[in-house]
Design a protein around this motif. Structure first.
Motif, PDB file in Angstrom:
ATOM      1  N   PRO A   1      80.757  21.534  38.274  1.00 66.54           N
ATOM      2  CA  PRO A   1      82.009  21.157  38.950  1.00 66.54           C
ATOM      3  C   PRO A   1      81.950  19.822  39.694  1.00 66.54           C
ATOM      4  CG  PRO A   1      80.847  22.740  40.290  1.00 66.54           C
ATOM      5  CD  PRO A   1      80.009  22.560  39.040  1.00 66.54           C
ATOM      6  N   ILE A   2      81.558  18.769  39.002  1.00 70.77           N
ATOM      7  CA  ILE A   2      81.571  17.425  39.581  1.00 70.77           C
ATOM      8  C   ILE A   2      82.248  16.492  38.576  1.00 70.77           C
ATOM      9  CG2 ILE A   2      79.514  17.755  41.024  1.00 70.77           C
ATOM     10  CD1 ILE A   2      77.880  16.337  38.914  1.00 70.77           C
ATOM     11  N   SER A   3      82.707  15.336  39.056  1.00 69.67           N
ATOM     12  CA  SER A   3      83.457  14.427  38.176  1.00 69.67           C
ATOM     13  C   SER A   3      82.538  13.506  37.380  1.00 69.67           C
ATOM     14  CB  SER A   3      84.440  13.598  39.009  1.00 69.67           C
ATOM     15  OG  SER A   3      83.742  12.812  39.966  1.00 69.67           O
ATOM     16  N   ARG A   4      81.358  13.182  37.897  1.00 68.38           N
ATOM     17  CA  ARG A   4      80.443  12.297  37.180  1.00 68.38           C
ATOM     18  C   ARG A   4      79.021  12.554  37.671  1.00 68.38           C
ATOM     19  NH1 ARG A   4      82.249   6.508  39.931  1.00 68.38           N
ATOM     20  NH2 ARG A   4      82.912   7.389  41.910  1.00 68.38           N
ATOM     21  N   TRP A   5      78.071  12.221  36.823  1.00 65.72           N
ATOM     22  CA  TRP A   5      76.671  12.482  37.132  1.00 65.72           C
ATOM     23  C   TRP A   5      76.095  11.428  38.080  1.00 65.72           C
ATOM     24  CZ3 TRP A   5      75.062  17.072  36.006  1.00 65.72           C
ATOM     25  CH2 TRP A   5      75.435  17.723  34.818  1.00 65.72           C
ATOM     26  N   SER A   6      75.190  11.854  38.919  1.00 64.66           N
ATOM     27  CA  SER A   6      74.304  10.967  39.675  1.00 64.66           C
ATOM     28  C   SER A   6      72.882  11.346  39.301  1.00 64.66           C
ATOM     29  CB  SER A   6      74.512  11.131  41.184  1.00 64.66           C
ATOM     30  OG  SER A   6      74.108  12.431  41.604  1.00 64.66           O
ATOM     31  N   CYS A   7      71.929  10.506  39.662  1.00 61.51           N
ATOM     32  CA  CYS A   7      70.538  10.824  39.311  1.00 61.51           C
ATOM     33  C   CYS A   7      70.052  12.115  39.975  1.00 61.51           C
ATOM     34  CB  CYS A   7      69.637   9.646  39.670  1.00 61.51           C
ATOM     35  SG  CYS A   7      69.924   8.199  38.617  1.00 61.51           S
ATOM     36  N   PRO A   8      70.312  12.353  41.264  1.00 60.79           N
ATOM     37  CA  PRO A   8      69.912  13.636  41.860  1.00 60.79           C
ATOM     38  C   PRO A   8      70.586  14.832  41.178  1.00 60.79           C
ATOM     39  CG  PRO A   8      70.352  12.039  43.582  1.00 60.79           C
ATOM     40  CD  PRO A   8      70.805  11.417  42.300  1.00 60.79           C
ATOM     41  N   GLU A   9      71.867  14.700  40.809  1.00 63.09           N
ATOM     42  CA  GLU A   9      72.556  15.803  40.143  1.00 63.09           C
ATOM     43  C   GLU A   9      71.943  16.078  38.773  1.00 63.09           C
ATOM     44  OE1 GLU A   9      74.690  17.887  41.125  1.00 63.09           O
ATOM     45  OE2 GLU A   9      75.751  17.051  42.850  1.00 63.09           O
ATOM     46  N   LEU A  10      71.608  15.019  38.046  1.00 63.65           N
ATOM     47  CA  LEU A  10      70.980  15.189  36.741  1.00 63.65           C
ATOM     48  C   LEU A  10      69.614  15.853  36.864  1.00 63.65           C
ATOM     49  CD1 LEU A  10      71.955  11.793  35.073  1.00 63.65           C
ATOM     50  CD2 LEU A  10      72.530  14.068  34.188  1.00 63.65           C
ATOM     51  N   ALA A  11      68.853  15.431  37.865  1.00 59.55           N
ATOM     52  CA  ALA A  11      67.525  16.039  38.066  1.00 59.55           C
ATOM     53  C   ALA A  11      67.660  17.521  38.412  1.00 59.55           C
ATOM     54  CB  ALA A  11      66.794  15.294  39.185  1.00 59.55           C
ATOM     55  N   ARG A  12      68.616  17.855  39.251  1.00 60.17           N
ATOM     56  CA  ARG A  12      68.834  19.254  39.647  1.00 60.17           C
ATOM     57  C   ARG A  12      69.281  20.089  38.458  1.00 60.17           C
ATOM     58  NH1 ARG A  12      72.466  18.241  43.241  1.00 60.17           N
ATOM     59  NH2 ARG A  12      70.905  17.685  44.799  1.00 60.17           N
ATOM     60  N   GLU A  13      70.188  19.518  37.641  1.00 62.08           N
ATOM     61  CA  GLU A  13      70.698  20.260  36.492  1.00 62.08           C
ATOM     62  C   GLU A  13      69.621  20.440  35.429  1.00 62.08           C
ATOM     63  OE1 GLU A  13      73.660  22.341  34.344  1.00 62.08           O
ATOM     64  OE2 GLU A  13      73.383  21.786  36.460  1.00 62.08           O
ATOM     65  N   ALA A  14      68.763  19.424  35.251  1.00 63.75           N
ATOM     66  CA  ALA A  14      67.673  19.544  34.271  1.00 63.75           C
ATOM     67  C   ALA A  14      66.739  20.687  34.646  1.00 63.75           C
ATOM     68  CB  ALA A  14      66.912  18.225  34.184  1.00 63.75           C
ATOM     69  N   ALA A  15      66.467  20.818  35.955  1.00 66.02           N
ATOM     70  CA  ALA A  15      65.602  21.920  36.405  1.00 66.02           C
ATOM     71  C   ALA A  15      66.309  23.264  36.240  1.00 66.02           C
ATOM     72  CB  ALA A  15      65.202  21.693  37.859  1.00 66.02           C
ATOM     73  N   ARG A  16      67.607  23.301  36.532  1.00 63.21           N
ATOM     74  CA  ARG A  16      68.356  24.561  36.426  1.00 63.21           C
ATOM     75  C   ARG A  16      68.403  25.057  34.990  1.00 63.21           C
ATOM     76  NH1 ARG A  16      73.181  26.782  35.327  1.00 63.21           N
ATOM     77  NH2 ARG A  16      74.031  24.846  34.467  1.00 63.21           N
ATOM     78  N   ARG A  17      68.509  24.136  34.035  1.00 62.11           N
ATOM     79  CA  ARG A  17      68.596  24.519  32.618  1.00 62.11           C
ATOM     80  C   ARG A  17      67.226  24.768  31.997  1.00 62.11           C
ATOM     81  NH1 ARG A  17      73.216  20.672  29.795  1.00 62.11           N
ATOM     82  NH2 ARG A  17      74.737  20.742  31.488  1.00 62.11           N
ATOM     83  N   GLY A  18      66.154  24.472  32.748  1.00 59.47           N
ATOM     84  CA  GLY A  18      64.821  24.668  32.198  1.00 59.47           C
ATOM     85  C   GLY A  18      64.375  23.548  31.294  1.00 59.47           C
ATOM     86  N   ILE A  19      65.090  22.422  31.308  1.00 58.93           N
ATOM     87  CA  ILE A  19      64.672  21.265  30.510  1.00 58.93           C
ATOM     88  C   ILE A  19      63.351  20.733  31.037  1.00 58.93           C
ATOM     89  CG2 ILE A  19      65.297  18.903  29.855  1.00 58.93           C
ATOM     90  CD1 ILE A  19      68.219  19.755  30.035  1.00 58.93           C
ATOM     91  N   ALA A  20      63.168  20.815  32.354  1.00 54.55           N
ATOM     92  CA  ALA A  20      61.909  20.398  32.982  1.00 54.55           C
ATOM     93  C   ALA A  20      61.669  21.312  34.181  1.00 54.55           C
ATOM     94  CB  ALA A  20      61.987  18.944  33.432  1.00 54.55           C
ATOM     95  N   THR A  21      60.413  21.622  34.429  1.00 55.19           N
ATOM     96  CA  THR A  21      60.093  22.436  35.598  1.00 55.19           C
ATOM     97  C   THR A  21      60.489  21.712  36.869  1.00 55.19           C
ATOM     98  OG1 THR A  21      58.210  23.386  34.411  1.00 55.19           O
ATOM     99  CG2 THR A  21      58.256  23.676  36.808  1.00 55.19           C
ATOM    100  N   PHE A  22      60.181  20.419  36.891  1.00 54.04           N
ATOM    101  CA  PHE A  22      60.601  19.575  38.012  1.00 54.04           C
ATOM    102  C   PHE A  22      60.678  18.133  37.520  1.00 54.04           C
ATOM    103  CE2 PHE A  22      59.520  16.528  41.336  1.00 54.04           C
ATOM    104  CZ  PHE A  22      60.531  16.801  42.250  1.00 54.04           C
ATOM    105  N   VAL A  23      61.705  17.448  37.926  1.00 51.89           N
ATOM    106  CA  VAL A  23      61.820  16.021  37.652  1.00 51.89           C
ATOM    107  C   VAL A  23      62.508  15.389  38.847  1.00 51.89           C
ATOM    108  CG1 VAL A  23      64.019  16.322  36.411  1.00 51.89           C
ATOM    109  CG2 VAL A  23      62.652  14.275  36.021  1.00 51.89           C
ATOM    110  N   SER A  24      62.004  14.243  39.275  1.00 54.19           N
ATOM    111  CA  SER A  24      62.577  13.587  40.448  1.00 54.19           C
ATOM    112  C   SER A  24      63.766  12.717  40.055  1.00 54.19           C
ATOM    113  CB  SER A  24      61.521  12.725  41.145  1.00 54.19           C
ATOM    114  OG  SER A  24      61.171  11.619  40.326  1.00 54.19           O
ATOM    115  N   ALA A  25      64.607  12.430  41.044  1.00 56.65           N
ATOM    116  CA  ALA A  25      65.751  11.553  40.805  1.00 56.65           C
ATOM    117  C   ALA A  25      65.300  10.160  40.396  1.00 56.65           C
ATOM    118  CB  ALA A  25      66.623  11.486  42.062  1.00 56.65           C
ATOM    119  N   SER A  26      64.192   9.679  40.950  1.00 58.55           N
ATOM    120  CA  SER A  26      63.698   8.347  40.590  1.00 58.55           C
ATOM    121  C   SER A  26      63.224   8.306  39.140  1.00 58.55           C
ATOM    122  CB  SER A  26      62.570   7.923  41.531  1.00 58.55           C
ATOM    123  OG  SER A  26      61.491   8.842  41.471  1.00 58.55           O
ATOM    124  N   THR A  27      62.654   9.403  38.656  1.00 55.92           N
ATOM    125  CA  THR A  27      62.241   9.469  37.260  1.00 55.92           C
ATOM    126  C   THR A  27      63.461   9.441  36.342  1.00 55.92           C
ATOM    127  OG1 THR A  27      60.223  10.694  37.777  1.00 55.92           O
ATOM    128  CG2 THR A  27      61.056  10.860  35.516  1.00 55.92           C
TER     129      THR A  27
END
Length: 289
Positions: free
Chosen positions: A12-38
């Motif tokens: 429920p957001i209008s556009r992605w940011s790096c922190p949002e992408l990192a959080r969503e990647a972890a939620r979907r199991g794409i990565a165990t953990f990934v930082s916003a800077s990565t």
């Protein structure tokens, strides 16, 4: 994931940011953990910037090319295929609405060492007015006035201010480029102008083409240099500031280096036509599938 709209995947957001992408990647199991800077580094490698956006609009107004070309030809000092004479002028005019007098509750502080100018957030309202301006395209001269509001009468006051002085009063023709705002829209406005000043010719750009009106460039200068940040005691100070800036601008102004021609217009319309055609073909294929 970056190249899909968040809402398409239930986020429920209008556009992605790096922190949002990192959080969503972890939620979907794409990565165990990934930082916003990565994530930021990965996106930079592919020049992806999902936090940015650009707006666009289809050019649907009738006779777009003809109306736009008339304006561009006037900037090139031609009209209906003939060169303008020395006693013919091109004026670009519009209104800048609702300019408020915001009196800051604490004085604005000038910039200092390692410190930006500081403007107090809290202010008292001192009313609002409209600023109307007419810009002589080829002589870089501005004629402006403030009015309590916009409308037919304020606009005609501006026209009278310009047309009652030389060289415009005795000119062969003075072309007025105005948008499709209610103060000067349609054939009635054209007839009204011609009846009041027989040597004045009103020219309307296409709808949604205010970028063709050079006075908008002047208004952008006014916004940056006069209006923002807004700190005026009252409307009298607003009026005085606009007049003083106008005098200052006219003393040193040079015509804008307008480079967009009718050839550029044709190239733009051709690109838009190809884009529209491709878009419709893709939509038809998707529906068929």
């Amino acid at each position: 994931m970056t190249c899909r709209l968040p809402a398409e995947t239930g986020v429920p957001i209008s556009r992605w940011s790096c922190p949002e992408l990192a959080r969503e990647a972890a939620r979907r199991g794409i990565a165990t953990f990934v930082s916003a800077s990565t994530v930021r580094r990965w996106l930079a490698e592919d020049a992806l910037k999902p936090w940015q956006h650009r707006s666009w609009i289809f050019l649907t107004g009738p006779g777009f090319r003809l109306k736009a070309a008339q304006v561009l030809d006037l900037y090139a000092r031609t009209w209906q295929g003939e060169q303008l004479g020395e006693d013919e002028y091109v004026i670009s005019a519009d209104e800048k609405t609702s300019i408020q007098a915001r009196c800051r509750c604490h004085p604005t502080l000038a910039p200092g060492k390692a410190r930006a100018m500081r403007v107090n957030h809290t202010y008292g309202r001192g009313g609002a007015l409209a600023y109307l301006a007419a810009y002589d395209v080829h002589h870089a001269r501005v004629f402006g006035r403030t009015e309590p509001r916009t409308g037919i009468v304020p606009f005609m006051n501006l026209v009278t201010q310009v047309m009652s002085q030389e060289p415009y009063a005795s000119a062969k023709r003075v072309f007025w480029i105005v948008d499709n705002g209610s103060s000067h829209r349609g054939q009635k406005a054209t007839d009204r102008l011609a009846a009041t000043f027989p040597n004045a010719v009103m020219v309307h750009p296409p709808v949604h083409a205010s970028w063709l009106n050079q006075v908008e460039i002047y208004f952008s200068v006014v916004q940056r240099k006069v209006v923002s940040p807004n700190d005026f005691t009252d409307l009298t100070e607003v009026r005085d500031r606009f007049q003083e800036f106008e005098d200052r601008y006219n003393a040193a102004a040079q015509p804008f280096q307008w480079k967009f021609t009718t050839s550029d217009l044709d190239d733009l319309l051709a690109r838009l036509d190809r884009h529209t055609t491709d878009h419709h073909e893709e939509s038809s294929v998707a529906v068929a599938a």
